[in-house]
Write an enzyme that holds these catalytic residues in place. Sequence first.
Site, PDB file in Angstrom:
ATOM      1  CG  HIS A 191      12.148   2.085  -6.368  1.00  0.00           C
ATOM      2  ND1 HIS A 191      13.032   1.263  -5.696  1.00  0.00           N
ATOM      3  CD2 HIS A 191      11.074   1.317  -6.651  1.00  0.00           C
ATOM      4  CE1 HIS A 191      12.503   0.048  -5.590  1.00  0.00           C
ATOM      5  NE2 HIS A 191      11.316   0.060  -6.159  1.00  0.00           N
ATOM      6  CG  ASP A 205      15.826   1.440  -3.815  1.00  0.00           C
ATOM      7  OD1 ASP A 205      15.197   2.339  -4.425  1.00  0.00           O
ATOM      8  OD2 ASP A 205      16.040   0.317  -4.318  1.00  0.00           O
ATOM      9  CD  GLU A 227       6.397  -1.282 -11.238  1.00  0.00           C
ATOM     10  OE1 GLU A 227       6.697  -1.630 -12.390  1.00  0.00           O
ATOM     11  OE2 GLU A 227       7.188  -1.386 -10.286  1.00  0.00           O
TER      12      GLU A 227
HETATM   13  O1  G3I Z   1      15.627 -15.695 -12.618  1.00  0.00           O
HETATM   14  C1  G3I Z   1      16.710 -15.402 -13.510  1.00  0.00           C
HETATM   15  C2  G3I Z   1      17.734 -16.456 -13.414  1.00  0.00           C
HETATM   16  O2  G3I Z   1      17.182 -17.666 -13.867  1.00  0.00           O
HETATM   17  C3  G3I Z   1      18.949 -16.051 -14.242  1.00  0.00           C
HETATM   18  O3  G3I Z   1      19.963 -16.982 -14.074  1.00  0.00           O
HETATM   19  C4  G3I Z   1      19.458 -14.671 -13.823  1.00  0.00           C
HETATM   20  C5  G3I Z   1      20.622 -14.203 -14.690  1.00  0.00           C
HETATM   21  O4  G3I Z   1      20.764 -12.809 -14.596  1.00  0.00           O
HETATM   22  O5  G3I Z   1      18.418 -13.765 -13.948  1.00  0.00           O
HETATM   23  C6  G3I Z   1      17.321 -14.078 -13.116  1.00  0.00           C
HETATM   24  O6  G3I Z   1      16.312 -13.140 -13.236  1.00  0.00           O
HETATM   25  C7  G3I Z   1      16.554 -11.860 -12.653  1.00  0.00           C
HETATM   26  C8  G3I Z   1      15.568 -11.659 -11.524  1.00  0.00           C
HETATM   27  O7  G3I Z   1      15.673 -10.334 -11.041  1.00  0.00           O
HETATM   28  C9  G3I Z   1      15.767 -12.631 -10.391  1.00  0.00           C
HETATM   29  O8  G3I Z   1      17.038 -12.495  -9.851  1.00  0.00           O
HETATM   30  C10 G3I Z   1      16.377 -10.824 -13.739  1.00  0.00           C
HETATM   31  O9  G3I Z   1      17.411 -10.945 -14.678  1.00  0.00           O
HETATM   32  C11 G3I Z   1      16.363  -9.436 -13.131  1.00  0.00           C
HETATM   33  O10 G3I Z   1      16.010  -8.493 -14.135  1.00  0.00           O
HETATM   34  C12 G3I Z   1      15.361  -9.366 -12.020  1.00  0.00           C
HETATM   35  O11 G3I Z   1      15.383  -8.062 -11.480  1.00  0.00           O
HETATM   36  C13 G3I Z   1      14.342  -7.728 -10.584  1.00  0.00           C
HETATM   37  C14 G3I Z   1      13.454  -6.661 -11.195  1.00  0.00           C
HETATM   38  O12 G3I Z   1      12.454  -6.298 -10.254  1.00  0.00           O
HETATM   39  C15 G3I Z   1      12.797  -7.114 -12.475  1.00  0.00           C
HETATM   40  O13 G3I Z   1      12.007  -6.109 -12.972  1.00  0.00           O
HETATM   41  C16 G3I Z   1      14.978  -7.218  -9.319  1.00  0.00           C
HETATM   42  O14 G3I Z   1      15.697  -8.270  -8.670  1.00  0.00           O
HETATM   43  C17 G3I Z   1      13.891  -6.690  -8.371  1.00  0.00           C
HETATM   44  O15 G3I Z   1      14.502  -6.011  -7.302  1.00  0.00           O
HETATM   45  C18 G3I Z   1      12.995  -5.703  -9.115  1.00  0.00           C
HETATM   46  O16 G3I Z   1      11.974  -5.304  -8.228  1.00  0.00           O
HETATM   47  C19 G3I Z   1      11.025  -4.346  -8.717  1.00  0.00           C
HETATM   48  C20 G3I Z   1       9.713  -4.613  -7.999  1.00  0.00           C
HETATM   49  O17 G3I Z   1       9.341  -5.950  -8.148  1.00  0.00           O
HETATM   50  C21 G3I Z   1       8.625  -3.677  -8.509  1.00  0.00           C
HETATM   51  N1  G3I Z   1       9.040  -2.295  -8.410  1.00  0.00           N
HETATM   52  C22 G3I Z   1      10.337  -1.982  -9.010  1.00  0.00           C
HETATM   53  C23 G3I Z   1      11.416  -2.889  -8.452  1.00  0.00           C
HETATM   54  C24 G3I Z   1      12.778  -2.504  -8.997  1.00  0.00           C
HETATM   55  O18 G3I Z   1      12.835  -2.710 -10.374  1.00  0.00           O
END
Ligand code: G3I
Length: 371
Positions: free
Chosen positions: A258, A289, A181
């Site tokens: 997406h 998705d 990105e």
């Molecule tokens: O790791 C912390 C954890 O310690 C904490 O307890 C918890 C509480 O909410 O949060 C955890 O972090 C989260 C992380 O996912 C792991 O679960 C973040 O809040 C959350 O924002 C994060 O979201 C991810 C997102 O990328 C971040 O930008 C999504 O799961 C993941 O599906 C998404 O994937 C991205 C690709 O990597 C790149 N392309 C877009 C795609 C969708 O956004």
Amino acid sequence: MIKMTRAATVGAAAAGLMAFLVPNVMASAPGHEHPAAPAPGGGPHSKPAPSAQTLRALAQQAGIRIGTAVNADALAAEAPYAAKVGAEFNSVTPENAMKWDAVEPTRGTYNYTQADQLVAYAKAHGQLVRGHTLVWHNQLPSWVTSGDFSAAELRDILHQHITAEVTHFKGKIWQWDVVNEAFNEDGTLRDSIWLQKLGPGYIADAFRWAHQADPKAVLFYNDYNDDGINAKSTAIYDLVAKLRKEGVPVQGVGIQGHLDVQYPAPHDIADNLARFDKLGVQTAITEADVRITLPADNTEVEAQNEAYQTLLEGCLLTRNCTDFTVWGFTDKYSWVPGTFSGEGQANIYDENYQPKTAYTAISQDLRLAGR
Ligand code: G3I
């Protein structure tokens, strides 16, 4: 040889594919191995229909891999989740477990526990692993973003991070999303910490460093909203063409995929992928998705099926499109509701691990391509 068969077959079938598939999909999924409801006329003595094949079996016949992003917590804790990952997919991508904040939360201290578990799971289930992701503006630990490093220090930090992570997984990763990105929608480079401090050269550096650490991994540039031909995908094309001319080891382009049913599906995706094919790089749909504003009506579900098929058919029509990965397979663990308020149901299984019509849509395209 498989690819030739796929290309020829899909090419011949393409004209009628959309018209043929969408009505079939909407007619439900009789004979599917995990039907959401009993097939009409089906009883205890009815024969299994010939379509009862997993996605990975169908993808193999079609000459591509079918993958899913994997939620490491769910994989460890939920047997039905893990069973589906193993049964239905032959490539996997860690949804979060290989990102910088997970792997190097403090400087020089690496934690590969969850990522190693997924790599071991993949090996045990005959799956290839897409590594995701080495250089991104998101999910960076605060020691990187708030460190106030000089350009030389930050470049060294990036070099060390890439070298350490790629070396750790050397020989175990099929494709790496090296840079993720890096572009804005208008085709300019994103104003990330990497661009601000290191300048545009960080992209070439990242590919060179990753290649040095694992020369056999296939190195990808990965982005979203680049499905069709537009300013962003053209900027990616221009960059990849330039880097390859300069001998930078960029070997693939990932189209995340997406989508949202309120916007038209990218019907020019095959044309977009074809130009990357001509450049000599692999392509892949890396994060498919299709989200819906809830509650979903039948028209939106139909549009979702069509959008999944548009992405998959783009890949099937492209000689060096190697993989179609969904960004999570179940609505139970989707990033969508947390990011887009009021939207969801973006995946191919529902929250109870029942396949949706989008699953059937994908199966039918794969089956046609494999004939
Ligand atoms: O790791 C912390 C954890 O310690 C904490 O307890 C918890 C509480 O909410 O949060 C955890 O972090 C989260 C992380 O996912 C792991 O679960 C973040 O809040 C959350 O924002 C994060 O979201 C991810 C997102 O990328 C971040 O930008 C999504 O799961 C993941 O599906 C998404 O994937 C991205 C690709 O990597 C790149 N392309 C877009 C795609 C969708 O956004």
